[in-house]
Design a protein around this motif. Structure first.
Motif, PDB file in Angstrom:
ATOM      1  N   UNK A 156       6.978  -6.280   3.265  1.00 21.64           N
ATOM      2  CA  UNK A 156       5.809  -7.085   2.906  1.00 21.64           C
ATOM      3  C   UNK A 156       4.861  -7.236   4.098  1.00 21.64           C
ATOM      4  N   UNK A 166       0.919 -11.195  10.564  1.00 17.96           N
ATOM      5  CA  UNK A 166       2.041 -10.516   9.901  1.00 17.96           C
ATOM      6  C   UNK A 166       2.735  -9.476  10.773  1.00 17.96           C
ATOM      7  N   UNK A 172      -6.437   0.690  -0.515  1.00 12.13           N
ATOM      8  CA  UNK A 172      -5.102   0.132  -0.676  1.00 12.13           C
ATOM      9  C   UNK A 172      -4.086   1.140  -1.181  1.00 12.13           C
ATOM     10  N   UNK A 214      -3.589  -4.714  -6.718  1.00 10.18           N
ATOM     11  CA  UNK A 214      -3.020  -4.278  -5.441  1.00 10.18           C
ATOM     12  C   UNK A 214      -2.592  -5.478  -4.595  1.00 10.18           C
ATOM     13  N   UNK A 254      -2.733  -3.086   4.414  1.00  9.86           N
ATOM     14  CA  UNK A 254      -3.687  -3.248   3.303  1.00  9.86           C
ATOM     15  C   UNK A 254      -4.961  -3.939   3.783  1.00  9.86           C
ATOM     16  N   UNK A 255      -4.807  -5.010   4.551  1.00  9.07           N
ATOM     17  CA  UNK A 255      -5.974  -5.704   5.118  1.00  9.07           C
ATOM     18  C   UNK A 255      -6.796  -4.737   5.969  1.00  9.07           C
ATOM     19  N   UNK A 287       4.380   1.238   1.189  1.00 14.16           N
ATOM     20  CA  UNK A 287       5.295   0.224   0.662  1.00 14.16           C
ATOM     21  C   UNK A 287       6.443   0.885  -0.116  1.00 14.16           C
ATOM     22  N   UNK A 288       6.093   1.846  -0.952  1.00 11.67           N
ATOM     23  CA  UNK A 288       7.107   2.572  -1.732  1.00 11.67           C
ATOM     24  C   UNK A 288       8.075   3.316  -0.820  1.00 11.67           C
ATOM     25  N   UNK A 299       0.532  -6.808  -5.903  1.00 13.86           N
ATOM     26  CA  UNK A 299       1.630  -5.906  -5.566  1.00 13.86           C
ATOM     27  C   UNK A 299       2.067  -6.081  -4.107  1.00 13.86           C
ATOM     28  N   UNK A 300       1.097  -6.183  -3.208  1.00 13.94           N
ATOM     29  CA  UNK A 300       1.424  -6.366  -1.782  1.00 13.94           C
ATOM     30  C   UNK A 300       2.194  -7.665  -1.566  1.00 13.94           C
ATOM     31  N   UNK A 332       4.250  -8.970  -3.602  1.00 14.69           N
ATOM     32  CA  UNK A 332       5.471  -8.941  -4.426  1.00 14.69           C
ATOM     33  C   UNK A 332       5.393  -9.873  -5.632  1.00 14.69           C
ATOM     34  N   UNK A 356      -3.916 -13.246   0.220  1.00 13.01           N
ATOM     35  CA  UNK A 356      -3.178 -12.511   1.249  1.00 13.01           C
ATOM     36  C   UNK A 356      -2.861 -13.393   2.451  1.00 13.01           C
ATOM     37  N   UNK A 378      -8.366  -4.306  -6.924  1.00 12.96           N
ATOM     38  CA  UNK A 378      -7.743  -4.942  -5.754  1.00 12.96           C
ATOM     39  C   UNK A 378      -6.958  -6.202  -6.132  1.00 12.96           C
ATOM     40  N   UNK A 410       3.065  -3.909   4.684  1.00 12.71           N
ATOM     41  CA  UNK A 410       2.107  -3.514   3.652  1.00 12.71           C
ATOM     42  C   UNK A 410       0.908  -4.451   3.610  1.00 12.71           C
ATOM     43  N   UNK A 411       1.094  -5.743   3.860  1.00 13.91           N
ATOM     44  CA  UNK A 411      -0.061  -6.653   3.869  1.00 13.91           C
ATOM     45  C   UNK A 411      -0.982  -6.334   5.060  1.00 13.91           C
ATOM     46  N   UNK A 469      -1.577   1.956   1.586  1.00 14.02           N
ATOM     47  CA  UNK A 469      -0.632   0.855   1.818  1.00 14.02           C
ATOM     48  C   UNK A 469       0.425   0.805   0.725  1.00 14.02           C
ATOM     49  N   UNK A 470      -0.027   1.079  -0.490  1.00 18.02           N
ATOM     50  CA  UNK A 470       0.899   1.043  -1.618  1.00 18.02           C
ATOM     51  C   UNK A 470       1.957   2.159  -1.505  1.00 18.02           C
TER      52      UNK A 470
END
Lengths: 142, 118
Positions: free
Chosen positions: A41, A118, A20, B58, A48-49, A27-28, B61-62, B64, B38, B55, A44-45, A23-24
């Motif tokens: 969002x 998403x 992750x 994380x 991340x997945x 996102x930044x 965070x993802x 928000x 998620x 996680x 990043x989701x 992904x983080x």
């Protein structure tokens, strides 16, 4: 935007707690680039997945993100075992994750369906014993 | 509801980001399954969980989210707290169990929204 912006990350398969990170960071970056919270969002989701999947199933891989004038394109490539039945893998609730992954809070069989949900497009290119490449796009222009 | 009220209602300890205790939150969710957070959570600002690994932070965070509450007296590791600090997420720890903690917040006015898909 004259040129595309690209980001490359190596996703390490041996460290669940660092999954992750890519992904983080994306996102930044997207926040710095001024994208809307909804676009950020979704990207990043989905990423991340995908990152979690690469760590759980494929011993890591590479993540590349390209920002073009219209889309954000996420390419996740691994050299894992491949997905034998993509249609089955896309079903909500279907998972091949082992029990210890579930005890970490993942492996509910929602990853791939969620990534599709998403994003605007998602393609899965997979070959048994060779690996899997997932390409997702999120449109950022209305 | 302010995060500060959540802290008071749950008699919780603040583990990081105390400076954000006056942030308003409008909804919460409770799960140990990050996959489900998620997949099903939308616009919930607070995550209650008994799961301890990085996680959790994380995932919050993802999504928000602005606050994670660890229930059943569970203590996150230092690496998780550092990650939460970096993400600007308030981390609380309560001795209440998940069901009780959720009930206390719900009765206190923090409802959960209907489980909506994104």
């Amino acid at each position: 935007m004259a040129d595309n912006i690209t980001f490359h990350f190596d996703v390490h398969g041996d460290n669940f707690s660092s999954a992750g990170e890519a992904s983080q960071l994306v996102k930044k970056k997207l926040r710095q680039l001024g994208f809307t919270p909804d676009v950020i969002r979704r990207v990043s989701i989905a990423m991340y997945e995908g990152e979690i999947n690469m760590v759980i199933h494929a011993d890591g891989g590479a993540a590349d993100v390209t920002v073009t004038d219209e889309d954000i394109i996420i390419v996740l490539a691994d050299r894992g075992p491949g997905i034998p039945d993509v249609e089955l893998a896309m079903q909500e609730g279907y998972s091949t994750a082992r029990e210890h992954i579930r005890s970490l809070g993942f492996g509910a069989g929602m990853g791939l369906p969620n990534m599709k949900k998403y994003t605007d497009t998602m393609t899965i290119d997979t070959e048994i014993g060779v690996g899997t490449t997932i390409t997702m796009t999120v449109k950022h222009k209305a | 509801m302010k995060i500060r009220e959540i802290k008071d209602l749950l008699e919780a300890e603040v583990l990081c980001c105390e400076e954000y205790l006056d942030h308003e939150v409008y909804s919460a969710c409770c799960s140990d399954m990050m996959s489900d957070v998620l997949a099903y959570v939308k616009d919930q600002g607070v995550l209650l969980t008994g799961l301890i690994n990085s996680q959790v932070v994380r995932t919050a965070s993802m999504m928000d989210m602005v606050c994670v509450v660890f229930v059943r007296g569970k203590s996150p590791g230092l690496d998780m707290i550092e990650l939460a600090e970096d993400c600007g997420i308030v981390v609380l720890k309560t001795n209440h169990r998940a069901y009780e903690a959720a009930g206390i917040l719900y009765c206190g006015g923090l409802t959960g929204n209907t489980c909506k898909e994104a």
